[in-house]
Design a protein around this motif. Structure first.
Motif, PDB file in Angstrom:
ATOM      1  N   ASN A 274      11.504  23.967 -53.487  1.00  0.00           N
ATOM      2  CA  ASN A 274      12.470  22.919 -53.836  1.00  0.00           C
ATOM      3  C   ASN A 274      13.795  23.473 -54.368  1.00  0.00           C
ATOM      4  O   ASN A 274      14.645  22.701 -54.804  1.00  0.00           O
ATOM      5  CB  ASN A 274      11.873  21.913 -54.826  1.00  0.00           C
ATOM      6  CG  ASN A 274      11.473  22.547 -56.147  1.00  0.00           C
ATOM      7  OD1 ASN A 274      11.807  23.696 -56.437  1.00  0.00           O
ATOM      8  ND2 ASN A 274      10.749  21.797 -56.961  1.00  0.00           N
ATOM      9  N   MET A 275      13.974  24.802 -54.356  1.00  0.00           N
ATOM     10  CA  MET A 275      15.274  25.383 -54.679  1.00  0.00           C
ATOM     11  C   MET A 275      15.447  26.707 -53.950  1.00  0.00           C
ATOM     12  O   MET A 275      14.504  27.501 -53.866  1.00  0.00           O
ATOM     13  CB  MET A 275      15.445  25.600 -56.183  1.00  0.00           C
ATOM     14  CG  MET A 275      16.757  26.332 -56.543  1.00  0.00           C
ATOM     15  SD  MET A 275      17.126  26.416 -58.310  1.00  0.00           S
ATOM     16  CE  MET A 275      17.943  24.832 -58.528  1.00  0.00           C
ATOM     17  N   LEU A 276      16.652  26.923 -53.432  1.00  0.00           N
ATOM     18  CA  LEU A 276      17.025  28.186 -52.818  1.00  0.00           C
ATOM     19  C   LEU A 276      18.261  28.731 -53.518  1.00  0.00           C
ATOM     20  O   LEU A 276      19.218  28.003 -53.752  1.00  0.00           O
ATOM     21  CB  LEU A 276      17.318  28.009 -51.324  1.00  0.00           C
ATOM     22  CG  LEU A 276      16.114  27.668 -50.445  1.00  0.00           C
ATOM     23  CD1 LEU A 276      16.582  27.326 -49.037  1.00  0.00           C
ATOM     24  CD2 LEU A 276      15.126  28.831 -50.410  1.00  0.00           C
ATOM     25  N   ARG A 277      18.213  30.015 -53.857  1.00  0.00           N
ATOM     26  CA  ARG A 277      19.385  30.683 -54.421  1.00  0.00           C
ATOM     27  C   ARG A 277      20.090  31.419 -53.299  1.00  0.00           C
ATOM     28  O   ARG A 277      19.529  32.331 -52.691  1.00  0.00           O
ATOM     29  CB  ARG A 277      18.977  31.663 -55.521  1.00  0.00           C
ATOM     30  CG  ARG A 277      20.124  32.565 -55.971  1.00  0.00           C
ATOM     31  CD  ARG A 277      19.667  33.537 -57.041  1.00  0.00           C
ATOM     32  NE  ARG A 277      20.674  34.564 -57.276  1.00  0.00           N
ATOM     33  CZ  ARG A 277      20.505  35.866 -57.092  1.00  0.00           C
ATOM     34  NH1 ARG A 277      19.347  36.316 -56.648  1.00  0.00           N
ATOM     35  NH2 ARG A 277      21.468  36.721 -57.342  1.00  0.00           N
ATOM     36  N   VAL A 278      21.337  31.018 -53.000  1.00  0.00           N
ATOM     37  CA  VAL A 278      22.143  31.695 -51.983  1.00  0.00           C
ATOM     38  C   VAL A 278      22.732  32.938 -52.634  1.00  0.00           C
ATOM     39  O   VAL A 278      23.633  32.865 -53.461  1.00  0.00           O
ATOM     40  CB  VAL A 278      23.237  30.776 -51.421  1.00  0.00           C
ATOM     41  CG1 VAL A 278      24.047  31.511 -50.354  1.00  0.00           C
ATOM     42  CG2 VAL A 278      22.613  29.515 -50.822  1.00  0.00           C
ATOM     43  N   TRP A 279      22.210  34.068 -52.256  1.00  0.00           N
ATOM     44  CA  TRP A 279      22.477  35.364 -52.875  1.00  0.00           C
ATOM     45  C   TRP A 279      23.942  35.768 -52.723  1.00  0.00           C
ATOM     46  O   TRP A 279      24.545  35.627 -51.656  1.00  0.00           O
ATOM     47  CB  TRP A 279      21.550  36.383 -52.223  1.00  0.00           C
ATOM     48  CG  TRP A 279      21.758  37.810 -52.591  1.00  0.00           C
ATOM     49  CD1 TRP A 279      21.732  38.358 -53.831  1.00  0.00           C
ATOM     50  CD2 TRP A 279      21.988  38.885 -51.669  1.00  0.00           C
ATOM     51  NE1 TRP A 279      21.919  39.723 -53.753  1.00  0.00           N
ATOM     52  CE2 TRP A 279      22.086  40.065 -52.437  1.00  0.00           C
ATOM     53  CE3 TRP A 279      22.106  38.969 -50.286  1.00  0.00           C
ATOM     54  CZ2 TRP A 279      22.306  41.316 -51.866  1.00  0.00           C
ATOM     55  CZ3 TRP A 279      22.324  40.203 -49.707  1.00  0.00           C
ATOM     56  CH2 TRP A 279      22.416  41.360 -50.498  1.00  0.00           C
ATOM     57  N   GLY A 280      24.509  36.313 -53.813  1.00  0.00           N
ATOM     58  CA  GLY A 280      25.916  36.681 -53.815  1.00  0.00           C
ATOM     59  C   GLY A 280      26.283  37.829 -52.914  1.00  0.00           C
ATOM     60  O   GLY A 280      27.470  38.066 -52.664  1.00  0.00           O
ATOM     61  N   GLY A 281      25.310  38.574 -52.400  1.00  0.00           N
ATOM     62  CA  GLY A 281      25.624  39.657 -51.484  1.00  0.00           C
ATOM     63  C   GLY A 281      25.755  39.222 -50.045  1.00  0.00           C
ATOM     64  O   GLY A 281      26.087  40.039 -49.174  1.00  0.00           O
ATOM     65  N   GLY A 282      25.513  37.932 -49.789  1.00  0.00           N
ATOM     66  CA  GLY A 282      25.591  37.428 -48.425  1.00  0.00           C
ATOM     67  C   GLY A 282      26.834  36.606 -48.179  1.00  0.00           C
ATOM     68  O   GLY A 282      27.938  36.975 -48.576  1.00  0.00           O
ATOM     69  N   LEU A 283      26.657  35.459 -47.527  1.00  0.00           N
ATOM     70  CA  LEU A 283      27.750  34.571 -47.151  1.00  0.00           C
ATOM     71  C   LEU A 283      27.630  33.246 -47.884  1.00  0.00           C
ATOM     72  O   LEU A 283      26.540  32.850 -48.298  1.00  0.00           O
ATOM     73  CB  LEU A 283      27.715  34.289 -45.648  1.00  0.00           C
ATOM     74  CG  LEU A 283      27.963  35.447 -44.694  1.00  0.00           C
ATOM     75  CD1 LEU A 283      27.494  35.059 -43.299  1.00  0.00           C
ATOM     76  CD2 LEU A 283      29.427  35.801 -44.663  1.00  0.00           C
ATOM     77  N   TYR A 284      28.742  32.553 -48.048  1.00  0.00           N
ATOM     78  CA  TYR A 284      28.670  31.119 -48.301  1.00  0.00           C
ATOM     79  C   TYR A 284      28.202  30.517 -46.984  1.00  0.00           C
ATOM     80  O   TYR A 284      28.871  30.651 -45.959  1.00  0.00           O
ATOM     81  CB  TYR A 284      30.033  30.564 -48.701  1.00  0.00           C
ATOM     82  CG  TYR A 284      30.662  31.288 -49.883  1.00  0.00           C
ATOM     83  CD1 TYR A 284      30.253  31.013 -51.189  1.00  0.00           C
ATOM     84  CD2 TYR A 284      31.660  32.237 -49.694  1.00  0.00           C
ATOM     85  CE1 TYR A 284      30.831  31.674 -52.268  1.00  0.00           C
ATOM     86  CE2 TYR A 284      32.240  32.894 -50.766  1.00  0.00           C
ATOM     87  CZ  TYR A 284      31.830  32.612 -52.054  1.00  0.00           C
ATOM     88  OH  TYR A 284      32.398  33.266 -53.111  1.00  0.00           O
ATOM     89  N   GLU A 285      27.071  29.860 -47.006  1.00  0.00           N
ATOM     90  CA  GLU A 285      26.389  29.529 -45.756  1.00  0.00           C
ATOM     91  C   GLU A 285      27.153  28.497 -44.919  1.00  0.00           C
ATOM     92  O   GLU A 285      28.055  27.803 -45.399  1.00  0.00           O
ATOM     93  CB  GLU A 285      24.983  29.006 -46.057  1.00  0.00           C
ATOM     94  CG  GLU A 285      23.945  30.096 -46.131  1.00  0.00           C
ATOM     95  CD  GLU A 285      23.719  30.798 -44.786  1.00  0.00           C
ATOM     96  OE1 GLU A 285      24.206  30.298 -43.744  1.00  0.00           O
ATOM     97  OE2 GLU A 285      23.055  31.843 -44.767  1.00  0.00           O
TER      98      GLU A 285
END
Length: 540
Positions: A368-379
């Protein structure tokens, strides 16, 4: 409708940029290879038969030459008569990776140096009635970053990956990380289009929940328009319509001559609240904005989905210790989450079907939660739309990870532009629960893992620039400067964990194989990274 869009995705062609080229016509000599945009130079070279994917993935160190070359892409297009006669025209690139020079009909129209934001280039008066030629040249990102580092110096002798990455606004995982090898590359990795309009166009549509409960909700809708030069003083209006769940509300906002923005608060009786997975239905309403001229003719239209909900983080001391919990609509939510990293090593390769499949599987696994990692992209927008519809909350890192970043005015200006564009793009999504300034940087500085110096390069970004910008553009969303918050040192598993926590001991071989569970005396409130050395053996 006066606004027109011409899709420029699909067939392009590319080649290595010849060092001897001095003019656009010099590119006519030599062989061009077909490519489909969006995509990555690595994918296009594979599809052209230059190498096999297996060889690239098995021996990525042999393919550094790709990132050291300059590459050039081009395509032709023919505008419609309506687009030629429009008051204003713009070329829109939603994603360029990263250092580019762009020509239209042999005229340089722009340069870019940030992978994370869309770029709008005015081309009014430059379009031809017949065939137009669009050319995008990609300069080597590593060489660009190297020049900046040589000029301003290394920020630390200790690095997590290539030290040059701090100087360029490009996905940091592309320079090598625990997630994959160093393959910086380049490419047009998101859609391209020509937009034309008469008089004005809708520039931004923002809707936010002011207050809500089971009986009533107040939502604020704000619009911003971009006027053409010859329509700066025309009287216009925007008709707003909220629909969904049996609701239909309308209101018209005037935009007198010279005005570019207006806002209103609309009240919804007995709203259907958006709920995260496991706590109810993630209901979404629809907001449509129609831009009208003084005679009622439609100039432009935008539509967005939104959810009515409140989200906050409870912090502080409790009888059970340090509190760190999410509350949605005043109800505590037990977080079952995971980190989200890019779907591919190569930006632009991921498909809508891949997002649907993976996010659907995560929903079935009760995430129920995903952390969009700072080493990747703004999705991509489809990621957030699907999270909205599936009830999956999003913890969004800004794109800073495990490094010092420059304390220079020119870099702060880049970050300001980036953050404003990203916040405006994502702030309407109901799933977005919290912004986070960086991944691990504060903790790495505090524990000396970025070097022995006392200066915290980049601190002003996470503790001043970003929170001030969010206070202006997204004031209702929670903000955390860094993750983890108060996470213990690897040598001290019994230290209290306040807020988020990263547990990499097993992955980094600080603990014995198989000892992958927390000590029962140390249970963090919120675990957002967890490392395993490998999957269990079949005998386990």
């Amino acid at each position: 409708m006066a606004a027109h869009k011409l899709d420029l995705d699909g067939p392009w062609e590319f080649r290595e940029f010849p060092e001897t080229a001095r003019r656009m016509r010099d590119l006519d000599d030599g062989t061009w290879t077909a490519a489909r945009v969006p995509g990555s130079i690595f994918i296009h070279l594979m599809e052209a038969g230059c190498y096999r994917r297996f060889d690239l993935e098995a021996n990525p160190e042999d393919f550094g030459w790709v990132s050291q070359c300059a590459w050039v892409y081009r395509r032709t297009f023919t505008p419609t008569p309506e687009q030629i006669g429009a008051d204003a025209a713009e070329l829109v690139f939603e994603g360029l990776d990263t250092i580019t020079q762009i020509w239209l009909n042999e005229k340089l129209i722009g340069k870019t140096e940030n992978m994370f934001i869309p770029h709008r280039l005015p081309v009014t008066g430059l379009l031809r009635e017949e065939v137009n030629t669009l050319v995008v040249k990609f300069l080597p990102a590593l060489a660009h970053a190297e020049r900046l580092m040589q000029r301003y110096g290394r920020l630390s002798d200790l690095h997590y990956g290539d030290p040059r990455r701090s100087y360029i606004r490009k996905a940091q995982y592309q320079f090598g990380s625990a997630m994959g090898p160093s393959l910086p590359g380049c490419g047009i990795f998101r859609p391209v289009r020509l937009e034309t309009y008469t008089a004005a166009r809708l520039d931004d549509l923002h809707i936010r929940t002011i207050d809500c409960n089971a009986q009533v909700a107040d939502v604020r809708a704000a619009v911003c328009i971009r006027r053409a030069d010859n329509a700066s003083h025309r009287d216009l209006s925007v008709r707003l319509c909220i629909s969904g769940g049996g609701l239909s509300l309308e209101q018209t906002l005037p935009l007198a001559g010279g005005d570019t923005q207006n806002a209103t608060v609309m009240r919804i009786e007995r709203p259907i609240l958006w709920q995260p997975a496991g706590y109810g239905v993630p209901h979404l309403y629809s907001l449509t904005a129609v831009l009208l001229d003084a005679d009622g003719a439609v100039l432009d239209q935008k539509k967005t989905e939104f959810g009515i909900r409140s989200i906050r983080i409870q912090r502080g001391d409790t009888r059970q210790g340090q509190a760190f919990r999410f509350e949605v609509n005043d109800t505590p939510v037990y977080i079952k989450g995971a980190n989200w990293t890019p779907l591919s090593l190569f930006a632009g390769e991921q498909s809508p079907q891949a997002y649907e499949r993976l996010l659907g599987q995560l929903k079935k696994a009760h995430i129920n939660m995903l952390r969009v990692w700072g080493g990747g992209l703004y999705e991509d927008d489809i990621f957030y739309r699907l999270c909205d519809r599936l009830g999956i909350l999003v913890w969004q890192d800004f794109a800073f990870v495990s490094a010092y970043y420059p304390d220079r005015p020119w870099f702060a200006e880049l970050v300001q532009t980036e953050a404003e564009a990203v916040v405006k793009r994502l702030r309407n999504y109901a799933c977005l629960a919290v912004w986070c300034g960086n991944s691990r940087i504060d903790h790495l500085h505090q524990t000396g893992r970025l070097g022995g110096g006392r200066k915290f390069y980049g601190r002003g970004i996470y503790h001043k620039l970003l929170p001030e910008l969010l206070a202006e553009f997204d004031p209702d969303r929670e903000y955390i400067p860094t993750t983890p918050l108060g996470a213990p040192d690897a040598k001290d598993l019994n230290a209290p964990a306040e807020g988020t926590h990263h547990f990499w001991q097993v992955w980094n071989q600080f603990a014995s194989i198989g000892d992958y569970l927390f000590d029962k005396t140390h249970i963090p409130r919120f675990l957002c990274e967890f490392g395993l050395q490998s999957l269990p053996s079949r005998e386990c």
